[in-house]
Design a protein around this motif. Structure first.
Motif, PDB file in Angstrom:
ATOM      1  N   ALA A   4       7.243  -4.163  -9.546  1.00  0.00           N
ATOM      2  CA  ALA A   4       7.148  -2.903  -8.808  1.00  0.00           C
ATOM      3  C   ALA A   4       6.916  -1.805  -9.841  1.00  0.00           C
ATOM      4  CB  ALA A   4       8.427  -2.632  -8.024  1.00  0.00           C
ATOM      5  N   ILE A   5       5.995  -0.906  -9.550  1.00  0.00           N
ATOM      6  CA  ILE A   5       5.641   0.154 -10.495  1.00  0.00           C
ATOM      7  C   ILE A   5       6.161   1.480  -9.968  1.00  0.00           C
ATOM      8  CG2 ILE A   5       3.788   1.258 -11.803  1.00  0.00           C
ATOM      9  CD1 ILE A   5       3.893  -1.776 -12.242  1.00  0.00           C
ATOM     10  N   CYS A   6       7.014   2.133 -10.731  1.00  0.00           N
ATOM     11  CA  CYS A   6       7.560   3.440 -10.371  1.00  0.00           C
ATOM     12  C   CYS A   6       6.862   4.506 -11.198  1.00  0.00           C
ATOM     13  CB  CYS A   6       9.066   3.473 -10.610  1.00  0.00           C
ATOM     14  SG  CYS A   6       9.828   5.035 -10.131  1.00  0.00           S
ATOM     15  N   GLY A   7       6.067   5.347 -10.522  1.00  0.00           N
ATOM     16  CA  GLY A   7       5.261   6.346 -11.216  1.00  0.00           C
ATOM     17  C   GLY A   7       3.832   5.846 -11.315  1.00  0.00           C
ATOM     18  N   VAL A   8       2.930   6.424 -10.538  1.00  0.00           N
ATOM     19  CA  VAL A   8       1.559   5.913 -10.497  1.00  0.00           C
ATOM     20  C   VAL A   8       0.582   7.004 -10.945  1.00  0.00           C
ATOM     21  CG1 VAL A   8      -0.028   4.457  -9.183  1.00  0.00           C
ATOM     22  CG2 VAL A   8       2.345   4.610  -8.471  1.00  0.00           C
ATOM     23  N   GLY A   9       0.870   7.576 -12.128  1.00  0.00           N
ATOM     24  CA  GLY A   9      -0.083   8.460 -12.776  1.00  0.00           C
ATOM     25  C   GLY A   9      -1.072   7.632 -13.581  1.00  0.00           C
ATOM     26  N   GLU A  36       0.477  12.090  -1.144  1.00  0.00           N
ATOM     27  CA  GLU A  36      -0.982  12.198  -1.035  1.00  0.00           C
ATOM     28  C   GLU A  36      -1.717  11.088  -1.780  1.00  0.00           C
ATOM     29  OE1 GLU A  36       0.273  15.070  -4.417  1.00  0.00           O
ATOM     30  OE2 GLU A  36       1.037  14.407  -2.472  1.00  0.00           O
ATOM     31  N   LEU A  37      -1.004  10.335  -2.623  1.00  0.00           N
ATOM     32  CA  LEU A  37      -1.637   9.220  -3.346  1.00  0.00           C
ATOM     33  C   LEU A  37      -1.811   7.982  -2.464  1.00  0.00           C
ATOM     34  CD1 LEU A  37       0.235   9.281  -6.801  1.00  0.00           C
ATOM     35  CD2 LEU A  37      -1.981  10.291  -6.241  1.00  0.00           C
ATOM     36  N   ALA A  38      -1.117   7.943  -1.349  1.00  0.00           N
ATOM     37  CA  ALA A  38      -1.037   6.711  -0.551  1.00  0.00           C
ATOM     38  C   ALA A  38      -2.401   6.169  -0.147  1.00  0.00           C
ATOM     39  CB  ALA A  38      -0.171   6.951   0.681  1.00  0.00           C
ATOM     40  N   THR A  39      -3.297   7.040   0.296  1.00  0.00           N
ATOM     41  CA  THR A  39      -4.597   6.583   0.792  1.00  0.00           C
ATOM     42  C   THR A  39      -5.415   5.935  -0.312  1.00  0.00           C
ATOM     43  OG1 THR A  39      -4.591   8.324   2.464  1.00  0.00           O
ATOM     44  CG2 THR A  39      -6.704   7.283   1.980  1.00  0.00           C
ATOM     45  N   ASP A  40      -5.517   6.616  -1.467  1.00  0.00           N
ATOM     46  CA  ASP A  40      -6.278   6.060  -2.593  1.00  0.00           C
ATOM     47  C   ASP A  40      -5.666   4.752  -3.087  1.00  0.00           C
ATOM     48  OD1 ASP A  40      -8.185   8.002  -2.544  1.00  0.00           O
ATOM     49  OD2 ASP A  40      -7.382   9.151  -4.234  1.00  0.00           O
ATOM     50  N   LEU A  41      -4.350   4.711  -3.168  1.00  0.00           N
ATOM     51  CA  LEU A  41      -3.683   3.503  -3.659  1.00  0.00           C
ATOM     52  C   LEU A  41      -3.874   2.334  -2.696  1.00  0.00           C
ATOM     53  CD1 LEU A  41      -0.376   5.044  -5.057  1.00  0.00           C
ATOM     54  CD2 LEU A  41      -2.291   4.123  -6.384  1.00  0.00           C
ATOM     55  N   ALA A  42      -3.905   2.619  -1.406  1.00  0.00           N
ATOM     56  CA  ALA A  42      -4.123   1.556  -0.418  1.00  0.00           C
ATOM     57  C   ALA A  42      -5.514   0.950  -0.571  1.00  0.00           C
ATOM     58  CB  ALA A  42      -3.934   2.107   0.989  1.00  0.00           C
ATOM     59  N   THR A  52       7.824   6.625  -1.442  1.00  0.00           N
ATOM     60  CA  THR A  52       7.835   7.948  -2.063  1.00  0.00           C
ATOM     61  C   THR A  52       9.128   8.246  -2.812  1.00  0.00           C
ATOM     62  OG1 THR A  52       8.542   8.890   0.047  1.00  0.00           O
ATOM     63  CG2 THR A  52       6.173   8.971  -0.466  1.00  0.00           C
ATOM     64  N   SER A  53      10.002   7.279  -2.936  1.00  0.00           N
ATOM     65  CA  SER A  53      11.177   7.439  -3.800  1.00  0.00           C
ATOM     66  C   SER A  53      11.643   6.070  -4.273  1.00  0.00           C
ATOM     67  CB  SER A  53      12.326   8.149  -3.074  1.00  0.00           C
ATOM     68  OG  SER A  53      12.984   7.276  -2.173  1.00  0.00           O
ATOM     69  N   LEU A  54      12.228   6.055  -5.456  1.00  0.00           N
ATOM     70  CA  LEU A  54      12.758   4.797  -5.997  1.00  0.00           C
ATOM     71  C   LEU A  54      13.923   4.318  -5.137  1.00  0.00           C
ATOM     72  CD1 LEU A  54      12.734   2.604  -8.146  1.00  0.00           C
ATOM     73  CD2 LEU A  54      14.120   4.106  -9.611  1.00  0.00           C
ATOM     74  N   GLU A  55      14.727   5.264  -4.641  1.00  0.00           N
ATOM     75  CA  GLU A  55      15.861   4.905  -3.788  1.00  0.00           C
ATOM     76  C   GLU A  55      15.383   4.175  -2.531  1.00  0.00           C
ATOM     77  OE1 GLU A  55      16.938   8.154  -6.474  1.00  0.00           O
ATOM     78  OE2 GLU A  55      15.269   7.852  -5.077  1.00  0.00           O
TER      79      GLU A  55
END
Length: 337
Positions: A4-9, A36-42, A52-55
């Motif tokens: 799992a990747i936390c932080g997708v810069g 707002e990154l969700a669409t591109d990442l999908a 949208t949070s590690l928790e």
């Protein structure tokens, strides 16, 4: 092996792409506070859930053996501990933390949870750096006299953009942490610890861009003998100039150079012929600016091999702690100026 990747810069996306392509790894989830990154990442990673949070991910996401922390520097230690407490092994992008006490807390949490922490110090995978480590360990240099480390890069308004975490004291931490900690790591990895530090820090053209210095001149003694200097700047105009390491020693001299310390520029050692080295990977590309050699694929290999008990961690947590401690000692000299 699930990651799992936390932080997708920039760097987090690179980790994700390399995991997705790795024959023994699988991308389990992506985590970033920017919805707002969700669409591109999908589109880029179809079928991989986004949180949208590690928790939220740790509470509701799919299981993963490894959590990669590639968020702003100031978040690394706390998020690594969250992952460890949740039973994940953790890969932490450089730096491991911004304070020695926070890095120590990560190590204690790893010990309590029985999980491993991997640091990302990509210079260790560079063929010239690996060669240097070998010739030093073989004693071919004899006593080291002088070590000179130069890091002269361009980081201007194209990098330190308004509203970014880059350039802030709380999340970035300073030029040595974000830009050059992997060169401090190289110094420690090859030559050991330093003492008798002296330093000067200057800000030439970053007064309105960052909350910290853009240049520094640091001198030190090596605990094993010999002396050295670290000179660095991100005030170079328009593009990176060089990263270089020069060594003057009892049995000869050598120099690693190039924009990213990617070649052996000089080698004159007693009774020694420089072998043919493997080519260095190209630099990381970030649009208008560049980073050091793109060696993250070796990091993924090392994590998989270590957890499958086929090898050992190239950069362990104690070494990550040591680099934080060395930089903290260097920056402590600011208070004495």
């Amino acid at each position: 092996m699930q990651f799992a990747i936390c932080g997708v810069g920039h760097i987090g996306r690179r980790h994700a792409a390399l995991v997705a392509r790795h024959p023994e790894a699988q991308l389990a989830a992506l985590v970033d506070v920017r919805p707002e990154l969700a669409t591109d990442l999908a589109r880029e990673f179809p079928g991989v859930p986004f949180f949208t949070s590690l928790e939220d991910y740790l509470a509701h996401g799919p299981a993963a053996e490894v959590l990669t922390v590639a968020t702003p520097n100031g978040l690394h230690a706390a998020q690594a501990q969250q992952g460890l407490r949740a039973g994940r092994h953790v890969v932490i992008e450089k730096p491991m933390a911004l304070r020695t006490t926070d890095a120590q807390a990560v190590i204690e949490t790893a010990q309590q949870s029985g999980r491993l922490v991997f640091g990302v110090m990509q210079n260790r995978y560079s063929p010239p750096a690996a060669w240097l480590k070998q010739v030093v360990e073989e004693g071919r240099l004899g006593q080291v006299h002088l070590v000179q480390l130069n890091c002269f890069w361009n980081r201007d308004e194209r990098y330190y953009t308004p509203g970014s975490w880059h350039g802030t004291q709380a999340l970035d931490g300073g030029t040595l942490f974000t830009q050059f900690s992997h060169f401090v790591d190289l110094l420690y990895w090859v030559f050991g610890d330093v003492e008798n530090l002296q330093a000067r820090f200057r800000t030439f053209n970053h007064k309105h861009l960052t909350e910290f210095e853009d240049s520094g001149l640091i001198s030190f003694d090596l605990v094993r003998g010999g002396s050295g200097t670290l000179q660095y700047s991100t005030a170079v105009w328009d593009r990176n100039l060089e990263s270089s390491l020069t060594v003057v020693a009892e049995h000869g001299s050598l120099r690693l150079g190039g924009q990213y310390m990617d070649k052996v520029e000089y080698c004159h050692l007693r009774d020694y012929q420089l072998p043919e080295l493997a080519p260095t990977n190209p630099a990381n590309q970030y649009g208008a600016y560049q980073g050091s050699a793109a060696n993250h694929v070796h990091v993924i290999d090392n994590v998989v091999d270590t957890l499958r008990q086929r090898g050992q961690a190239t950069t362990n947590a104690l070494e990550g702690l040591k680099v934080v401690e060395m930089i903290e000692r260097m920056y402590a000299l600011k208070a004495k100026l």
